[in-house]
Design a protein around this motif. Sequence first.
Motif, mmCIF file in Angstrom:
data_model
loop_
_atom_site.group_PDB
_atom_site.id
_atom_site.type_symbol
_atom_site.label_atom_id
_atom_site.label_comp_id
_atom_site.label_asym_id
_atom_site.label_seq_id
_atom_site.Cartn_x
_atom_site.Cartn_y
_atom_site.Cartn_z
ATOM 1 N N LEU A 38 -30.972 7.983 9.100
ATOM 2 C CA LEU A 38 -30.395 6.944 9.951
ATOM 3 C C LEU A 38 -30.446 7.363 11.413
ATOM 4 O O LEU A 38 -30.806 6.563 12.285
ATOM 5 N N ASN A 39 -30.123 8.612 11.675
ATOM 6 C CA ASN A 39 -30.158 9.121 13.043
ATOM 7 C C ASN A 39 -31.557 8.974 13.635
ATOM 8 O O ASN A 39 -31.727 8.602 14.800
ATOM 9 N N ALA A 40 -32.579 9.239 12.818
ATOM 10 C CA ALA A 40 -33.961 9.082 13.293
ATOM 11 C C ALA A 40 -34.260 7.619 13.624
ATOM 12 O O ALA A 40 -34.915 7.326 14.634
ATOM 13 N N TRP A 41 -33.788 6.701 12.786
ATOM 14 C CA TRP A 41 -34.014 5.276 13.061
ATOM 15 C C TRP A 41 -33.267 4.815 14.318
ATOM 16 O O TRP A 41 -33.785 3.989 15.079
ATOM 17 N N ILE A 42 -32.084 5.358 14.544
ATOM 18 C CA ILE A 42 -31.373 5.028 15.791
ATOM 19 C C ILE A 42 -32.185 5.550 16.975
ATOM 20 O O ILE A 42 -32.274 4.897 18.019
ATOM 21 N N GLY A 43 -32.828 6.702 16.816
ATOM 22 C CA GLY A 43 -33.711 7.225 17.860
ATOM 23 C C GLY A 43 -34.873 6.298 18.142
ATOM 24 O O GLY A 43 -35.252 6.094 19.300
ATOM 25 N N VAL A 44 -35.450 5.714 17.099
ATOM 26 C CA VAL A 44 -36.535 4.738 17.277
ATOM 27 C C VAL A 44 -36.020 3.553 18.098
ATOM 28 O O VAL A 44 -36.687 3.100 19.043
ATOM 29 N N LEU A 45 -34.838 3.057 17.750
ATOM 30 C CA LEU A 45 -34.262 1.936 18.510
ATOM 31 C C LEU A 45 -33.993 2.341 19.960
ATOM 32 O O LEU A 45 -34.291 1.580 20.884
ATOM 33 N N LYS A 55 -29.642 2.451 25.805
ATOM 34 C CA LYS A 55 -30.144 3.749 25.331
ATOM 35 C C LYS A 55 -29.023 4.787 25.258
ATOM 36 O O LYS A 55 -28.902 5.506 24.266
ATOM 37 N N SER A 56 -28.196 4.880 26.272
ATOM 38 C CA SER A 56 -27.129 5.888 26.260
ATOM 39 C C SER A 56 -26.104 5.579 25.164
ATOM 40 O O SER A 56 -25.571 6.499 24.537
ATOM 41 N N PHE A 57 -25.856 4.300 24.907
ATOM 42 C CA PHE A 57 -24.937 3.913 23.829
ATOM 43 C C PHE A 57 -25.509 4.348 22.479
ATOM 44 O O PHE A 57 -24.795 4.912 21.644
ATOM 45 N N LEU A 58 -26.795 4.112 22.272
ATOM 46 C CA LEU A 58 -27.439 4.505 21.019
ATOM 47 C C LEU A 58 -27.485 6.029 20.892
ATOM 48 O O LEU A 58 -27.337 6.564 19.781
ATOM 49 N N LYS A 59 -27.647 6.736 21.989
ATOM 50 C CA LYS A 59 -27.610 8.201 21.945
ATOM 51 C C LYS A 59 -26.216 8.693 21.554
ATOM 52 O O LYS A 59 -26.078 9.703 20.858
ATOM 53 N N GLU A 60 -25.179 7.998 21.993
ATOM 54 C CA GLU A 60 -23.809 8.351 21.579
ATOM 55 C C GLU A 60 -23.643 8.161 20.069
ATOM 56 O O GLU A 60 -22.996 8.970 19.406
ATOM 57 N N VAL A 120 -36.343 -6.079 16.022
ATOM 58 C CA VAL A 120 -35.344 -6.689 15.125
ATOM 59 C C VAL A 120 -35.484 -6.080 13.733
ATOM 60 O O VAL A 120 -34.492 -5.688 13.104
ATOM 61 N N SER A 121 -36.714 -5.984 13.265
ATOM 62 C CA SER A 121 -36.965 -5.395 11.944
ATOM 63 C C SER A 121 -36.514 -3.939 11.901
ATOM 64 O O SER A 121 -35.938 -3.488 10.900
ATOM 65 N N GLN A 122 -36.750 -3.200 12.968
ATOM 66 C CA GLN A 122 -36.317 -1.805 13.007
ATOM 67 C C GLN A 122 -34.797 -1.695 12.969
ATOM 68 O O GLN A 122 -34.252 -0.788 12.332
ATOM 69 N N ALA A 123 -34.105 -2.603 13.631
ATOM 70 C CA ALA A 123 -32.637 -2.609 13.570
ATOM 71 C C ALA A 123 -32.173 -2.874 12.139
ATOM 72 O O ALA A 123 -31.204 -2.273 11.672
ATOM 73 N N HIS A 124 -32.873 -3.760 11.438
ATOM 74 C CA HIS A 124 -32.522 -4.036 10.037
ATOM 75 C C HIS A 124 -32.827 -2.842 9.139
ATOM 76 O O HIS A 124 -32.063 -2.565 8.202
ATOM 77 N N VAL A 125 -33.914 -2.129 9.405
ATOM 78 C CA VAL A 125 -34.193 -0.910 8.627
ATOM 79 C C VAL A 125 -33.054 0.090 8.846
ATOM 80 O O VAL A 125 -32.525 0.668 7.887
ATOM 81 N N ALA A 126 -32.655 0.278 10.091
ATOM 82 C CA ALA A 126 -31.540 1.185 10.389
ATOM 83 C C ALA A 126 -30.275 0.724 9.663
ATOM 84 O O ALA A 126 -29.537 1.544 9.097
#
Length: 183
Positions: A38-45, A55-60, A120-126
């Motif tokens: 999941l962490n890797a997918w958040i990195g993709v997003l 980006k900084s929110f997703l890094k948090e 959008v699809s990547q967010a759904h994968v995450a």
Amino acid sequence: MSKIYTKTGDNGSTSLVGGTRLPKDHIKIEAYGSVDELNAWIGVLADAPENVSRKSFLKEIQDRLFTIGSTLASEEEYNKSKLPELFESDIEVLENAMDEYNEEIPPLRSFVLPGGHTLVSQAHVARTVCRRAERQVIRLSHEEEVEPLIIKYLNRLSDYLFVLSRKITQEQNTEEVAWKPRK
């Protein structure tokens, strides 16, 4: 220079923080492995140019997931004071972001299919990986004590990722793909 490979896992086992070895298919390893995925997918997003403003929110979020992973990867007896903590305020941050997005996106009128835009699809994968991690952590909680905030955070994070997918749909001027069951 130290090497990344130790060869100690060649027999299908791995070490927890604290030294105990478990089979790599143990539910504890599956749980923190899914959190890592999941962490890797958040990195993709986070790395998508369309998400530069968050980006900084997703890094948090990635930092919180690393906290969760390190907790899950530790022995129950391991000194928890050495590990970072998760707080109720971490969940509130996700809720506040969802509330903000929900004020800006149209009300949900039907189930939506993942798609319409790659991001959008990547967010759904995450989101789906997050749900799997949540299920695995819940399963682990039947075998050993798991900090309840971990389960709560993963539950809220999957909600956030769904709302984020809808927000990205709006930002990209993409139409939501409504699920229309055949009759």
